[in-house]
Design an enzyme around this catalytic site. Sequence first.
Site, PDB file in Angstrom:
ATOM      1  N   GLY A  69       1.041  -1.305   0.006  1.00 21.07           N
ATOM      2  CA  GLY A  69      -0.020   0.044   0.124  1.00 21.07           C
ATOM      3  C   GLY A  69       0.884   1.225   0.033  1.00 21.07           C
ATOM      4  N   ALA A 109       1.635   3.307  -2.226  1.00 17.98           N
ATOM      5  CA  ALA A 109       1.163   4.339  -3.144  1.00 17.98           C
ATOM      6  C   ALA A 109      -0.044   5.203  -2.810  1.00 17.98           C
ATOM      7  CB  ALA A 109       0.729   3.820  -4.692  1.00 17.98           C
ATOM      8  N   LYS A 154      -1.531  -2.481  -5.374  1.00 19.94           N
ATOM      9  CA  LYS A 154      -2.644  -2.831  -6.361  1.00 19.94           C
ATOM     10  C   LYS A 154      -2.946  -1.735  -7.329  1.00 19.94           C
ATOM     11  CE  LYS A 154      -7.078  -5.322  -6.794  1.00 19.94           C
ATOM     12  NZ  LYS A 154      -8.170  -5.670  -6.066  1.00 19.94           N
ATOM     13  N   THR A 205      -9.549  -7.789   0.977  1.00 19.96           N
ATOM     14  CA  THR A 205      -7.906  -7.179   1.050  1.00 19.96           C
ATOM     15  C   THR A 205      -7.726  -7.173   2.617  1.00 19.96           C
ATOM     16  OG1 THR A 205      -8.374  -5.882  -1.014  1.00 19.96           O
ATOM     17  CG2 THR A 205      -6.857  -4.898   0.994  1.00 19.96           C
ATOM     18  N   THR A 217      -5.823   0.302  13.315  1.00 19.04           N
ATOM     19  CA  THR A 217      -6.379   1.552  13.609  1.00 19.04           C
ATOM     20  C   THR A 217      -6.968   1.627  14.774  1.00 19.04           C
ATOM     21  OG1 THR A 217      -8.349   2.921  12.797  1.00 19.04           O
ATOM     22  CG2 THR A 217      -8.290   0.498  12.329  1.00 19.04           C
ATOM     23  N   ASP A 218      -7.133   2.815  15.230  1.00 16.84           N
ATOM     24  CA  ASP A 218      -8.032   2.801  16.672  1.00 16.84           C
ATOM     25  C   ASP A 218      -9.311   2.622  16.590  1.00 16.84           C
ATOM     26  OD1 ASP A 218      -8.872   5.046  15.287  1.00 16.84           O
ATOM     27  OD2 ASP A 218      -8.168   6.592  17.026  1.00 16.84           O
ATOM     28  N   GLU A 219      -9.981   2.516  15.282  1.00 16.60           N
ATOM     29  CA  GLU A 219     -11.291   2.236  15.071  1.00 16.60           C
ATOM     30  C   GLU A 219     -11.733   0.755  15.675  1.00 16.60           C
ATOM     31  OE1 GLU A 219     -13.355   3.624  11.673  1.00 16.60           O
ATOM     32  OE2 GLU A 219     -11.749   5.131  11.020  1.00 16.60           O
ATOM     33  N   TYR A 252     -15.750  -1.937   8.001  1.00 18.03           N
ATOM     34  CA  TYR A 252     -14.435  -1.537   7.877  1.00 18.03           C
ATOM     35  C   TYR A 252     -13.488  -1.638   9.133  1.00 18.03           C
ATOM     36  CZ  TYR A 252     -10.264   1.416   8.145  1.00 18.03           C
ATOM     37  OH  TYR A 252      -8.858   1.831   8.627  1.00 18.03           O
ATOM     38  N   LYS A 288     -10.453  -4.812   9.891  1.00 18.97           N
ATOM     39  CA  LYS A 288      -9.204  -4.362  10.357  1.00 18.97           C
ATOM     40  C   LYS A 288      -8.867  -5.029  11.730  1.00 18.97           C
ATOM     41  CE  LYS A 288      -6.922  -1.820   9.093  1.00 18.97           C
ATOM     42  NZ  LYS A 288      -5.297  -1.974   8.281  1.00 18.97           N
ATOM     43  N   ASN A 334      -5.621  10.091  10.722  1.00 14.83           N
ATOM     44  CA  ASN A 334      -4.404  10.968  10.136  1.00 14.83           C
ATOM     45  C   ASN A 334      -4.802  12.215   9.263  1.00 14.83           C
ATOM     46  OD1 ASN A 334      -1.594   8.717   9.542  1.00 14.83           O
ATOM     47  ND2 ASN A 334      -3.185   8.498  10.884  1.00 14.83           N
ATOM     48  N   ARG A 393     -12.736  13.373  17.472  1.00 14.25           N
ATOM     49  CA  ARG A 393     -11.651  12.348  16.841  1.00 14.25           C
ATOM     50  C   ARG A 393     -10.290  13.080  17.407  1.00 14.25           C
ATOM     51  NH1 ARG A 393     -15.444   9.721  16.206  1.00 14.25           N
ATOM     52  NH2 ARG A 393     -16.254   8.823  14.087  1.00 14.25           N
TER      53      ARG A 393
HETATM   54  P1  NAD Z   1      -5.469   4.589   1.429  1.00 12.95           P
HETATM   55  O1  NAD Z   1      -6.730   4.024   1.051  1.00 12.95           O
HETATM   56  O2  NAD Z   1      -4.762   6.093   1.200  1.00 12.95           O
HETATM   57  O3  NAD Z   1      -4.167   3.808   0.705  1.00 12.95           O
HETATM   58  C1  NAD Z   1      -4.483   2.302   0.475  1.00 12.95           C
HETATM   59  C2  NAD Z   1      -3.228   1.630  -0.502  1.00 12.95           C
HETATM   60  O4  NAD Z   1      -3.579   0.461  -0.416  1.00 12.95           O
HETATM   61  C3  NAD Z   1      -3.504   2.175  -1.901  1.00 12.95           C
HETATM   62  O5  NAD Z   1      -2.585   2.608  -2.496  1.00 12.95           O
HETATM   63  C4  NAD Z   1      -4.203   0.945  -2.661  1.00 12.95           C
HETATM   64  O6  NAD Z   1      -4.039   1.068  -4.079  1.00 12.95           O
HETATM   65  C5  NAD Z   1      -3.387  -0.165  -1.859  1.00 12.95           C
HETATM   66  N1  NAD Z   1      -4.391  -1.358  -1.993  1.00 12.95           N
HETATM   67  C6  NAD Z   1      -5.758  -1.493  -1.534  1.00 12.95           C
HETATM   68  N2  NAD Z   1      -5.885  -2.971  -1.766  1.00 12.95           N
HETATM   69  C7  NAD Z   1      -4.880  -3.418  -2.473  1.00 12.95           C
HETATM   70  C8  NAD Z   1      -4.550  -4.938  -2.493  1.00 12.95           C
HETATM   71  N3  NAD Z   1      -5.369  -5.595  -2.637  1.00 12.95           N
HETATM   72  N4  NAD Z   1      -3.298  -4.915  -2.871  1.00 12.95           N
HETATM   73  C9  NAD Z   1      -2.341  -4.119  -2.684  1.00 12.95           C
HETATM   74  N5  NAD Z   1      -2.461  -2.889  -2.497  1.00 12.95           N
HETATM   75  C10 NAD Z   1      -3.680  -2.471  -2.252  1.00 12.95           C
HETATM   76  O7  NAD Z   1      -5.120   4.421   2.843  1.00 12.95           O
HETATM   77  P2  NAD Z   1      -4.369   5.045   4.046  1.00 12.95           P
HETATM   78  O8  NAD Z   1      -5.280   6.025   4.630  1.00 12.95           O
HETATM   79  O9  NAD Z   1      -3.066   5.642   3.415  1.00 12.95           O
HETATM   80  O10 NAD Z   1      -4.220   3.940   5.057  1.00 12.95           O
HETATM   81  C11 NAD Z   1      -3.243   3.060   5.222  1.00 12.95           C
HETATM   82  C12 NAD Z   1      -3.331   2.213   6.427  1.00 12.95           C
HETATM   83  O11 NAD Z   1      -3.578   2.914   7.649  1.00 12.95           O
HETATM   84  C13 NAD Z   1      -4.598   1.367   6.197  1.00 12.95           C
HETATM   85  O12 NAD Z   1      -4.146   0.090   6.677  1.00 12.95           O
HETATM   86  C14 NAD Z   1      -5.806   1.870   7.136  1.00 12.95           C
HETATM   87  O13 NAD Z   1      -6.641   0.762   7.720  1.00 12.95           O
HETATM   88  C15 NAD Z   1      -4.755   2.307   8.129  1.00 12.95           C
HETATM   89  N6  NAD Z   1      -5.186   3.696   9.039  1.00 12.95           N
HETATM   90  C16 NAD Z   1      -5.534   4.727   8.243  1.00 12.95           C
HETATM   91  C17 NAD Z   1      -6.022   5.881   8.993  1.00 12.95           C
HETATM   92  C18 NAD Z   1      -6.028   7.016   8.379  1.00 12.95           C
HETATM   93  O14 NAD Z   1      -6.700   8.156   9.091  1.00 12.95           O
HETATM   94  N7  NAD Z   1      -6.211   7.193   6.931  1.00 12.95           N
HETATM   95  C19 NAD Z   1      -6.104   5.820  10.474  1.00 12.95           C
HETATM   96  C20 NAD Z   1      -5.775   4.797  10.940  1.00 12.95           C
HETATM   97  C21 NAD Z   1      -5.400   3.530  10.300  1.00 12.95           C
END
Ligand code: NAD
Length: 347
Positions: A7, A9, A38, A102, A127-129, A151, A155, A181, A215
């Site tokens: 992930g 990207a 992906k 996924t 995640t804290d969720e 979701y 997680k 974030n 939050r």
């Molecule tokens: P995002 O949705 O911006 O990025 C997810 C990335 O995963 C994308 O680049 C997507 O192409 C890739 N992806 C999705 N399915 C895939 C697969 N099957 N194989 C390969 N790649 C795949 O998410 P984010 O906000 O960057 O979050 C990253 C991680 O942090 C996640 O695990 C999320 O649960 C966790 N998280 C995010 C937050 C937040 O505030 N954004 C808070 C707590 C936890």
Amino acid sequence: MRVLVTGGAGFIGSCFVRQLLSRAYPDLAGAATVVLDKLTYAGNRANLAPVVDDRRLKFVRGDICDGPLVARLMRGTDLVVHFAAESHVDRSIADSSAFVTTNVLGTQMLLQAAADAGVGRFVHVSTDEVYGSIDEGSWPEDHPLEPNSPYSASKASSDLLALAFHRTHGLDVRVTRCSNNYGPYQHPEKAVPLFTTHLIDGVPIPLYGDGGNSRDWLHVDDHCRGIALVAVKGRAGEVYNIGGGTELTNRQLVGRLLELTGRDASWIRTVADRAAHDRRYSVDISKISAELGYEPLVPFDRGLAATVRWYRDNRRWWEPLKAATAARLRPASPSGSGPADHHLTRS
Ligand code: NAD
């Protein structure tokens, strides 16, 4: 050392990769970095543009559910940092199947392949969720998991699988659970960029319910620094909360964004609340602070102002993403406002 970032990207994963390759984490500096992504609607190679010419970076477009590919990439990998996920709560309410595929099956695939290949360390970004909702006080890491959305349930499943692989197979797994974030390169379906870009363009913003959902806000740089600390200095089989230390109701957050964009409260449109909307999240970060010396370094007001500036300066990055979201929503919602566009949400 070789690091596999799944992930990488996406919003947070790409920040981690940019920081890693910029030598922001001295203990990981010089590591060869393989990104497995992906490139779903949420993944964007432009997020890696600042480091694309770095010879330590290799990008692999692929699915974490692809067993043979994942097994091949695990060989020779010392550290896995697993960000890849479906991450948007509203999408999980509309259809949870990709979330289970996924987030649960994909994570299981990675854990099994890492265990089979004898990978040294595996950081699972949770995640804290997963804790659910808390009226007062803050969750310590041993609080029971009580997720409410598809979701967060997916997680929580992957989080527990990761810990089970440590106990069952002795895989060195470390789990991080962070709060909301914010920062540059976040997909504009999420709260801060959605509201910021709407306000920049003079479009009213949708606020869930009474706006009282609360939050903790964490700058993405602080989050990624916390993950690097856990990767380098954390203990196997342990969970570490990572927070930002700024708790705001959604209405307060919107107030800050209105100020920063020069708009007033007449731009707020209250919309029906999300199903099973968690009222409050709050993580106790005393464990990571005491054990690993983590503290958030980006003051919220400064971080948010810089984030709003970034969206002002990078219209070319977000405009096509908003157009794609609008096109996706159009058939089901002729008014142009559909679920993903309505909600004040981080994920
Ligand atoms: P995002 O949705 O911006 O990025 C997810 C990335 O995963 C994308 O680049 C997507 O192409 C890739 N992806 C999705 N399915 C895939 C697969 N099957 N194989 C390969 N790649 C795949 O998410 P984010 O906000 O960057 O979050 C990253 C991680 O942090 C996640 O695990 C999320 O649960 C966790 N998280 C995010 C937050 C937040 O505030 N954004 C808070 C707590 C936890």
